[in-house]
Design a protein around this motif. Structure first.
Motif, short mmCIF file in Angstrom:
data_model
loop_
_atom_site.label_atom_id
_atom_site.label_comp_id
_atom_site.label_asym_id
_atom_site.label_seq_id
_atom_site.Cartn_x
_atom_site.Cartn_y
_atom_site.Cartn_z
N MET A 169 -8.17 5.45 -5.89
CA MET A 169 -7.80 5.46 -4.48
C MET A 169 -7.60 4.03 -3.97
O MET A 169 -6.65 3.74 -3.24
CB MET A 169 -8.87 6.21 -3.67
CG MET A 169 -8.89 7.71 -3.97
SD MET A 169 -10.37 8.54 -3.33
CE MET A 169 -10.08 8.48 -1.58
N ARG A 170 -8.51 3.13 -4.39
CA ARG A 170 -8.36 1.72 -4.00
C ARG A 170 -7.08 1.13 -4.58
O ARG A 170 -6.36 0.39 -3.91
CB ARG A 170 -9.57 0.92 -4.46
CG ARG A 170 -10.88 1.25 -3.76
CD ARG A 170 -11.97 0.28 -4.14
NE ARG A 170 -13.26 0.71 -3.60
CZ ARG A 170 -14.16 1.38 -4.29
NH1 ARG A 170 -13.93 1.69 -5.57
NH2 ARG A 170 -15.30 1.76 -3.73
N GLU A 171 -6.80 1.46 -5.85
CA GLU A 171 -5.60 0.94 -6.50
C GLU A 171 -4.34 1.41 -5.79
O GLU A 171 -3.43 0.61 -5.53
CB GLU A 171 -5.57 1.35 -7.97
CG GLU A 171 -4.37 0.76 -8.72
CD GLU A 171 -4.35 1.11 -10.20
OE1 GLU A 171 -3.44 0.63 -10.90
OE2 GLU A 171 -5.24 1.87 -10.65
N MET A 172 -4.29 2.70 -5.45
CA MET A 172 -3.10 3.21 -4.76
C MET A 172 -3.00 2.60 -3.37
O MET A 172 -1.89 2.33 -2.87
CB MET A 172 -3.13 4.73 -4.67
CG MET A 172 -1.87 5.33 -4.06
SD MET A 172 -0.37 5.07 -5.05
CE MET A 172 -0.51 6.46 -6.21
N GLY A 173 -4.13 2.37 -2.72
CA GLY A 173 -4.11 1.71 -1.42
C GLY A 173 -3.48 0.33 -1.51
O GLY A 173 -2.71 -0.08 -0.63
N GLU A 174 -3.78 -0.39 -2.59
CA GLU A 174 -3.17 -1.71 -2.80
C GLU A 174 -1.68 -1.57 -3.11
O GLU A 174 -0.86 -2.37 -2.64
CB GLU A 174 -3.89 -2.44 -3.94
CG GLU A 174 -5.34 -2.81 -3.65
CD GLU A 174 -5.48 -3.86 -2.57
OE1 GLU A 174 -4.50 -4.61 -2.34
OE2 GLU A 174 -6.56 -3.94 -1.95
N VAL A 175 -1.33 -0.56 -3.91
CA VAL A 175 0.06 -0.36 -4.30
C VAL A 175 0.94 -0.13 -3.07
O VAL A 175 2.02 -0.71 -2.93
CB VAL A 175 0.19 0.83 -5.28
CG1 VAL A 175 1.66 1.26 -5.43
CG2 VAL A 175 -0.38 0.46 -6.65
N VAL A 176 0.48 0.72 -2.15
CA VAL A 176 1.30 1.06 -0.99
C VAL A 176 1.14 0.05 0.15
O VAL A 176 1.88 0.10 1.15
CB VAL A 176 0.96 2.48 -0.47
CG1 VAL A 176 1.16 3.51 -1.57
CG2 VAL A 176 -0.45 2.56 0.09
N GLY A 177 0.18 -0.87 0.01
CA GLY A 177 -0.02 -1.87 1.04
C GLY A 177 -0.90 -1.42 2.18
O GLY A 177 -0.87 -2.01 3.27
N HIS A 178 -1.75 -0.39 1.94
CA HIS A 178 -2.63 0.11 2.99
C HIS A 178 -4.05 0.30 2.45
O HIS A 178 -4.57 1.43 2.41
CB HIS A 178 -2.11 1.42 3.57
CG HIS A 178 -0.77 1.31 4.21
ND1 HIS A 178 -0.56 0.59 5.36
CD2 HIS A 178 0.45 1.81 3.85
CE1 HIS A 178 0.73 0.65 5.70
NE2 HIS A 178 1.36 1.38 4.80
N PRO A 179 -4.70 -0.78 2.03
CA PRO A 179 -6.06 -0.64 1.49
C PRO A 179 -7.06 -0.10 2.49
O PRO A 179 -8.06 0.50 2.12
CB PRO A 179 -6.40 -2.08 1.06
CG PRO A 179 -5.50 -2.96 1.87
CD PRO A 179 -4.23 -2.18 2.03
N ASP A 180 -6.79 -0.32 3.78
CA ASP A 180 -7.70 0.19 4.81
C ASP A 180 -7.74 1.72 4.81
O ASP A 180 -8.80 2.32 5.03
CB ASP A 180 -7.27 -0.32 6.19
CG ASP A 180 -5.81 -0.01 6.50
OD1 ASP A 180 -4.96 -0.08 5.59
OD2 ASP A 180 -5.51 0.32 7.67
N ARG A 181 -6.59 2.35 4.54
CA ARG A 181 -6.55 3.81 4.50
C ARG A 181 -7.35 4.33 3.30
O ARG A 181 -8.04 5.35 3.39
CB ARG A 181 -5.11 4.30 4.43
CG ARG A 181 -4.31 3.96 5.67
CD ARG A 181 -2.86 4.39 5.55
NE ARG A 181 -2.07 3.92 6.68
CZ ARG A 181 -0.75 4.03 6.76
NH1 ARG A 181 -0.07 4.61 5.78
NH2 ARG A 181 -0.11 3.57 7.83
N ALA A 182 -7.23 3.63 2.18
CA ALA A 182 -8.00 4.02 1.00
C ALA A 182 -9.49 3.92 1.28
O ALA A 182 -10.27 4.81 0.92
CB ALA A 182 -7.61 3.15 -0.19
N SER A 183 -9.91 2.85 1.94
CA SER A 183 -11.32 2.67 2.28
C SER A 183 -11.82 3.79 3.18
O SER A 183 -12.94 4.30 3.01
CB SER A 183 -11.54 1.31 2.96
OG SER A 183 -11.23 0.25 2.09
#
Length: 282
Positions: free
Chosen positions: A129-143
């Protein structure tokens, strides 16, 4: 219309779609195509809609995806390289189970491919989930989604505390899911004991009807209710012996679409588990 005409028509249609897609220079983040139903669901949850160029051909299947309804907003891809190349995404997300030759061709053509393994425990789920958050540019959403998952784990642990249930995850044709799996990890995180280990099963394997009955778990975990068998695989779960020892009051029902993939749907799976435990305890 000849096959060649159909192919040319499909390519032309995809070319129009690509032309209408947001310009990389003006899009809020990278433009992404997904090749797998599991990466579909992570992408739908974490990316902006305008970032999603296309999803896998199974994205709209309700049995496999909890995000099937949301997936209808986006184009579906064939699973081959041709339509992805026409779309010219900034990033392609895929599973290591997707066809290797297709993944290699996309890389040879210069596309940025991000591959996800199949997670077997919740720590790996959170990492993806963290990795995909970084991929899409929205790490806050993953958190935020990881926090939601942690909250669901806490609720489930509270519901299971001091019960010491032995459960057996059981599906078609007698397939038993072991502890070294995503569903097994989900059960273990809550404090439930997976009785598959008593059958010598770690990841997964088939067990006979006799072995399952003799095991005597407190509850079995299945993916659906109902008393109709569409085929032999489903009929196993409706065998008179299993129905006698494991009627609805001793069956925990967690739909496959909530546990097949590792992602945000696992919070929903845990909440379903809590509701099911309350039901069988009444």
């Amino acid at each position: 219309m000849h096959l060649g005409d159909i192919s040319r028509f499909s390519i032309a249609a995809l070319a129009v779609l690509a032309a209408l897609s947001p310009d990389p220079a003006t899009a809020a983040g990278p433009r992404i195509a997904s090749m797998n139903v599991c990466t579909d669901q992570l992408l739908i949850t974490l990316a902006d809609p305008e970032q999603i160029l296309g999803l896998s051909r199974y994205a709209r299947e309700r049995f496999e995806s909890f995000a099937a309804d949301d997936a209808r907003r986006f184009p579906t891809l064939s699973g081959g390289a041709e339509d992805i190349l026409v779309l010219r995404p900034d990033i392609v997300v895929a599973s290591l189970f997707d066809k290797r030759s297709t993944r290699e061709l996309l890389q040879e053509k210069g596309l940025h491919l991000v591959e996800f393994a199949v997670p077997r425990n919740l720590d790996e789920v959170k990492a993806q989930m963290r990795e995909m958050g970084e991929v899409v540019g929205h790490p806050d959403r993953a958190s935020a989604e990881i926090t939601r998952l942690d909250d669901a784990i806490a609720r489930a642990r509270q519901a299971v505390a001091a019960k010491h249930y032995r459960v057996l995850p059981l599906s078609r044709r007698g397939w038993v899911t072991g502890s070294d799996s995503l569903l097994g990890s989900l059960l273990a995180e809550t404090g439930l004991f997976n009785a598959a280990g008593d059958l010598g099963i770690t990841f997964g394997g088939f067990a006979s009807l006799e072995a399952i009955v003799n095991l005597k778990p407190d509850l079995i975990v299945v993916s659906e209710a109902g008393d109709r068998a569409e085929d032999d695989g489903r009929a196993f779960l409706l065998h008179p012996a299993l129905e006698r020892f494991y009627p609805p009051s001793r069956r925990i029902i967690i739909p496959d679409r909530l546990t097949v993939c590792g992602g945000v749907m696992l919070a929903d799976a845990l909440d379903v588990l809590v509701s099911e435990l309350k039901r069988v305890e009444q």
